[in-house]
Design an enzyme around this catalytic site. Structure first.
Site, short mmCIF file in Angstrom:
data_model
loop_
_atom_site.label_atom_id
_atom_site.label_comp_id
_atom_site.label_asym_id
_atom_site.label_seq_id
_atom_site.Cartn_x
_atom_site.Cartn_y
_atom_site.Cartn_z
N ARG A 57 -68.69 -47.74 28.77
CA ARG A 57 -69.01 -46.26 28.23
C ARG A 57 -69.57 -45.53 29.33
O ARG A 57 -70.50 -46.08 30.00
CB ARG A 57 -69.57 -46.14 26.92
CG ARG A 57 -68.76 -46.58 25.61
CD ARG A 57 -67.58 -45.66 25.29
NE ARG A 57 -66.84 -45.94 24.38
CZ ARG A 57 -65.62 -46.63 24.28
NH1 ARG A 57 -65.18 -46.95 25.34
NH2 ARG A 57 -65.35 -46.89 22.94
N HIS A 112 -60.81 -42.85 31.70
CA HIS A 112 -60.52 -43.41 30.62
C HIS A 112 -59.24 -44.23 30.08
O HIS A 112 -58.79 -44.12 29.13
CB HIS A 112 -61.27 -42.80 29.22
CG HIS A 112 -61.71 -43.62 28.07
ND1 HIS A 112 -62.73 -43.28 27.32
CD2 HIS A 112 -61.32 -44.72 27.80
CE1 HIS A 112 -63.03 -44.23 26.54
NE2 HIS A 112 -62.20 -45.14 26.74
#
Ligand code: NAP
Ligand code: GLV
Length: 312
Positions: free
Chosen positions: A227, A275
């Site tokens: 993250r 991502h």
């Protein structure tokens, strides 16, 4: 039996189709911003979600389980969830394979100095670089859960010198395991290529910062596939600019999509992916999701159960 689907990132129609094959009796309802078209809230027994609207899941009195569309659950805030309803993360062999590929690809990129060869190619320079042996390349994985342990085992199979760091002690054949705050400095000192596969929790937020970067050996590389907020962006840029860190591959960011004026876009030592290290694929993820629905209907808890207090 009705399931509420809510996600801005995942395709509801694909999920409707694959779930219909596994669970033909499932009534699949798609969340709409105003809550219209979901019918009687009392029908909803399952929620399959990524980033549901704050508090929205409290509206379903017969909810039996909340199933995450991703491995991470930082898109769910405990305060916004109905009390006492089990939450399960996604563990999907397809997702695990995707992450394995990503980690191996970028580890080999740094290990074999392919970034330097790309730069030499651009400059039409013919120059062989010394080739290190995997046995002498120290790779460290932060997070030895489903994804981290899998990546560690496959890097070990390639005969990298692999270490891992987790919250609780672990034993993984061929992997030097460190744990807890006390083990972090030794783990980092051992690591030339650092891979972050931690969940985002209050303890892990900002864990890649000036202090921890300085504990890595000179010339180390970073791969963050977990993250964005694991990294303190300015600290990383400083460590790259000073030369202490040779390069970073970043898949995840504080704000996604990464704003067009962010310094990471143009930094010569940063590789970016959007991502996409491992994307949930309904065709494989449907199996663990359907299995969890069957488990709950049989009176069992879904797996793996999230500890919302720990944040993962
Ligand atoms: P997991 O199975 O829950 O594993 C988490 C690991 O992190 C565990 O080994 C855990 O230690 C360790 N950990 C947690 N808090 C820690 C702390 N404070 N200090 C040290 N270690 C700590 O999670 P996973 O399925 O492997 O997924 C990891 C993360 O990858 C997800 O949360 C998500 O953010 C990210 N992800 C990213 C993508 C992408 O495309 N970029 C795709 C999928 C997942 P213990 O074993 O001791 O509990
Ligand atoms: C993706 O980021 C996931 O958590 O599965």
């Amino acid at each position: 039996m009705a399931l509420l689907f809510s996600s801005k990132n995942d395709d509801p129609e694909r999920w409707r189709d694959v779930l219909a094959q596994e669970l033909p009796d499932l009534d699949f309802r798609i969340w709409t911003p105003g809550g219209e078209n979901i019918g009687d809230p009392a029908d909803i027994e399952f929620a399959l979600v990524w980033g549901p609207k704050k508090g929205a899941l409290k509206a379903f009195p017969n909810l039996k389980a909340i199933l995450s569309l991703g491995a991470g659950v930082d898109h769910l805030d405990g305060k916004d969830l109905p009390e006492g309803i089990p939450v399960a993360r996604l563990v999907d062999p397809g997702l695990t394979r995707g992450m394995r590929e990503y980690v191996i690809y970028w580890t080999i990129h740094y290990h074999r100095r392919f970034g330097e060869y790309a730069a030499a190619t651009a400059a039409k320079t013919w120059q062989q670089l010394p080739q290190a042996d995997t046995c002498n390349r120290r790779v460290g994985i932060m997070g030895l859960g489903m994804l981290g342990a899998d990546a560690a085992m496959h890097l070990t199979a390639l005969q990298f010198d692999v270490a891992g760091w987790s919250r609780s002690p672990k034993t993984i054949p061929g992997v030097t395991c460190y744990n807890g705050d006390d083990g972090l400095a030794d783990f980092l000192g051992h690591t030339e290529i650092l891979v972050c596969l931690l969940p985002l929790t209050p303890e892990t937020t900002g864990i890649i910062n000036t202090k921890t970067l300085a504990q890595l050996p000179e010339g180390a590389a970073i791969i963050n596939a977990a993250r964005g907020p694991h990294v303190v962006d300015d600290d990383l840029i400083q460590a790259l600019d000073s030369g202490h860190i040779q390069g970073a591959t970043l898949d995840v960011f504080h704000i996604e999509p990464l704003p067009s004026d962010h310094a990471f876009w143009d930094h010569p030592k940063i590789n970016l992916t959007p991502h996409a290290a491992s994307i949930t694929t309904p065709e494989t993820a449907v199996l663990p999701v359907a299995q969890n629905i069957r488990r709950v209907l049989a009176g069992q808890t879904p797996e793996p159960l999230v500890d919302m207090d720990a944040g993962y």
